[in-house]
Design an enzyme around this catalytic site. Structure first.
Site, mmCIF file in Angstrom:
data_model
loop_
_atom_site.group_PDB
_atom_site.id
_atom_site.type_symbol
_atom_site.label_atom_id
_atom_site.label_comp_id
_atom_site.label_asym_id
_atom_site.label_seq_id
_atom_site.Cartn_x
_atom_site.Cartn_y
_atom_site.Cartn_z
ATOM 1 N N GLU A 6 -74.788 19.045 91.018
ATOM 2 C CA GLU A 6 -74.773 17.997 89.997
ATOM 3 C C GLU A 6 -74.043 18.485 88.746
ATOM 4 O OE1 GLU A 6 -77.971 15.540 87.195
ATOM 5 O OE2 GLU A 6 -78.679 16.603 88.981
ATOM 6 N N GLU A 29 -77.414 17.706 73.703
ATOM 7 C CA GLU A 29 -76.113 17.779 74.369
ATOM 8 C C GLU A 29 -74.940 17.374 73.483
ATOM 9 O OE1 GLU A 29 -73.958 16.420 78.559
ATOM 10 O OE2 GLU A 29 -75.970 15.707 78.079
ATOM 11 N N LYS A 89 -72.979 10.007 92.772
ATOM 12 C CA LYS A 89 -74.054 10.235 91.802
ATOM 13 C C LYS A 89 -74.221 9.013 90.922
ATOM 14 C CE LYS A 89 -75.462 12.970 87.780
ATOM 15 N NZ LYS A 89 -75.156 14.051 86.838
ATOM 16 N N GLU A 136 -89.300 13.756 86.208
ATOM 17 C CA GLU A 136 -88.358 14.291 85.236
ATOM 18 C C GLU A 136 -88.208 13.363 84.033
ATOM 19 O OE1 GLU A 136 -83.584 15.045 84.979
ATOM 20 O OE2 GLU A 136 -84.630 15.950 86.680
#
Length: 419
Positions: A267, A223, A173, A403
Site C-alpha cells: 500500500e 501528513e 486500492k 483502524e
C-alpha cells in the site's frame, strides 16, 4: 523590515509573536527551528486563537490570521492561478509579502476556503516552544450525542464489497471513510479543542480554519503533502498504518509488525510511486528512500517516506505541486478516477474538506500543504468527525473498521468523548 529569519529567531520578549497588518506583511520563516526560541512565542499564538480566526501550526512555524483582506475567488481558472492573482494584487496594494491561508476540499471542483488575512501573526514551531509541554486543560464534561455514519457493520460491508471488486481486477486500492456526528447540548469550545489537539501532537500539523458561515475545519494531521522553500521540495507520504499498543511491549510489537507487513508495504509503495510520478515533470534530483520508516502519533503508527527534489522551474509554486499531487492514493485510491467513483457510490456523505488539503502559500511560491485528516467540521453545537482506511485486496473488513475507530481517537480525546 526584518528578514524572515529575524522574525522567527529574534522575537523580543517571552510570549510575544510578530504581528503583521495588511499594510506591512512579512514572509514567515522557512528555516529550521531556531536553536533558542523565545519562551512562549508559539504557544502565545495558540492561546490567542478564537473561533473565526485562521490558525495553522507546522513543524516550521505557527501562523495566526485575523480578518480577511481578500478571498480567493471560485471560477473556472486553475486554483494556483487564482491564488497567485490574489497574492499579486495584495502585494501591489502595499501588503509587503502577503500569504494565503486556508483549506481546499477533496473535490477539486468545489470552492476552496482560501484567503489573505488582514492581520497575520507568526512565530516559531510549537514543538520548539518549551511551554507546549504543559498539559492542556481537560475538556468540560459534555453529554455528547454520537451517531456513526455509516454504522460499523455497514462500513465493513462496503470494505468487503471493495475487496471483492479488487479480486475481480476492477481497481487496485480505494480509501473508504466513515464519520461520527457529535451533538452537544450547548456551544462548542473550539479554542479548547485546538489547544488539546496541538499539545497532543505538537510536532504535527494543527489547524483551525473557517470554511463557511459559522463553520470551522479543525484537526491535527500527521501528513505533509508537499512543501517548497526556494527550489527545494519535500513530500512526506504516509500509507500503511496500525493503532498504537496499550503498553510499551505491545506498542513496539505493532510497530515492528507494520515494518514487515507485506500488505502495508505494498500500500505504501503504491502511494510513493504516485508521488514520484506526479513530481517528476516539475522536479529533478528526486530522492526516494529504499524502505519506509515509522512515524507515530498519539494514536497511530504510520509507514512514512520523505521524498526530496529540486524544482526545474523556480516559478512553480508549492500550491501547483500540491494540486498535481492531490489526491494521492493515500486518501483516494488507484486508479484515481475509478476510486473516486467507488468512494461516491459507497460513502453515504459528502467528504467536504476531509482528505483535501490545508496550508499556506506566499507570493514567492513557497508554502506548506498538508493532507486534511484527523479532522472535524464544527458548526453551532455539532461536530462531524472523519476517518478513513486504505483498502487493498488483502484488507480485512473488521481490521479496517477498527483502524478508523483508532483514528477517531485523536479528535475524540480532544473533546472528551468516547465511542
Amino acid at each position: 523590515m526584518s528578514t524572515a529569519s529575524e522574525v522567527a529567531t529574534h522575537v523580543p520578549l517571552a510570549g510575544q509573536a510578530l504581528t503583521v497588518t495588511a499594510d506591512a506583511a512579512v514572509r514567515p520563516d522557512t528555516s529550521p527551528d531556531p536553536a533558542y526560541p523565545a519562551l512562549g512565542a508559539a504557544t502565545a499564538l495558540l492561546h490567542a486563537y478564537r473561533t473565526g480566526s485562521r490558525f495553522l501550526a507546522t513543524p516550521t512555524r505557527t501562523l495566526l490570521g485575523h480578518g480577511t483582506r481578500a478571498e480567493v475567488p471560485h471560477d473556472d481558472r486553475p486554483l494556483p492561478v487564482r491564488v497567485a492573482e490574489a497574492l499579486a494584487a495584495a502585494r501591489a496594494d502595499g501588503h509587503g509579502t502577503p500569504l494565503v491561508l486556508g483549506a481546499v476540499p477533496f473535490d477539486h471542483h468545489a470552492p476552496a476556503a482560501l484567503a489573505v488575512p488582514a492581520e497575520l501573526r507568526t512565530g516559531p514551531a510549537l514543538a520548539s516552544d518549551p511551554m507546549i509541554a504543559l498539559p492542556a486543560e481537560r475538556p468540560d464534561p459534555v453529554d455528547w450525542g454520537i451517531r456513526q455514519v455509516p454504522a460499523p457493520d455497514a462500513y465493513a460491508a462496503g470494505v468487503a464489497d471493495a475487496v471483492d471488486r479488487m479480486w475481480q481486477g476492477e481497481f487496485s486500492k480505494v480509501v473508504l471513510a466513515r464519520t461520527l456526528e457529535l451533538t452537544a447540548p450547548g456551544p462548542l469550545d473550539l479554542p479548547g479543542m485546538v489547544d488539546r489537539l496541538a499539545r497532543r501532537d505538537p510536532s504535527g500539523y494543527t489547524f483551525a480554519l473557517p470554511v463557511g458561515p459559522d463553520r470551522t475545519l479543525l484537526g491535527a494531521s500527521p501528513e505533509l503533502l508537499v512543501s517548497r522553500r526556494g527550489t527545494q521540495v519535500v513530500a512526506n507520504p504516509l500509507a500503511g498504518s496500525t493503532p498504537r499498543g496499550a503498553d510499551l511491549a505491545e506498542d513496539v510489537r505493532r510497530a515492528a509488525a507494520l515494518l514487515e507487513s507485506a500488505k502495508d508495504l505494498h500500500e505504501h509503495a503504491v502511494v510513493v510511486d504516485a508521488v514520484y510520478t506526479a513530481l517528476a515533470p516539475f522536479c529533478r534530483d528526486l530522492v526516494v528512500p529504499e524502505r519506509p520508516t515509522l512515524v507515530r502519533t498519539a494514536t497511530m503508527w504510520h509507514l512514512s517516506s520523505t521524498v526530496t527534489a529540486t524544482l526545474i522551474d523556480p516559478t512553480t509554486s508549492a500550491l501547483e505541486l500540491a494540486c498535481a499531487l492531490h489526491p494521492t492514493p493515500a486518501v483516494c485510491g488507484t486508479p484515481t478516477a475509478l476510486a473516486r467513483r467507488v468512494i461516491a457510490d459507497t460513502e453515504p456523505f459528502d467528504r467536504g474538506y476531509f482528505t483535501g488539503m490545508v496550508g499556506w502559500g506566499d507570493a514567492d511560491g513557497d508554502g506548506e500543504w498538508v493532507v486534511t485528516i484527523r479532522c472535524a467540521e464544527a458548526e453551532a453545537n455539532r461536530l462531524r468527525l472523519y476517518a478513513g482506511a486504505g483498502v487493498v485486496a488483502a484488507s480485512q473488513p473488521q481490521a479496517e473498521t477498527e483502524e478508523t475507530g483508532a483514528k477517531f481517537r485523536t479528535f475524540l480525546s480532544a473533546v472528551g468523548a468516547e465511542l
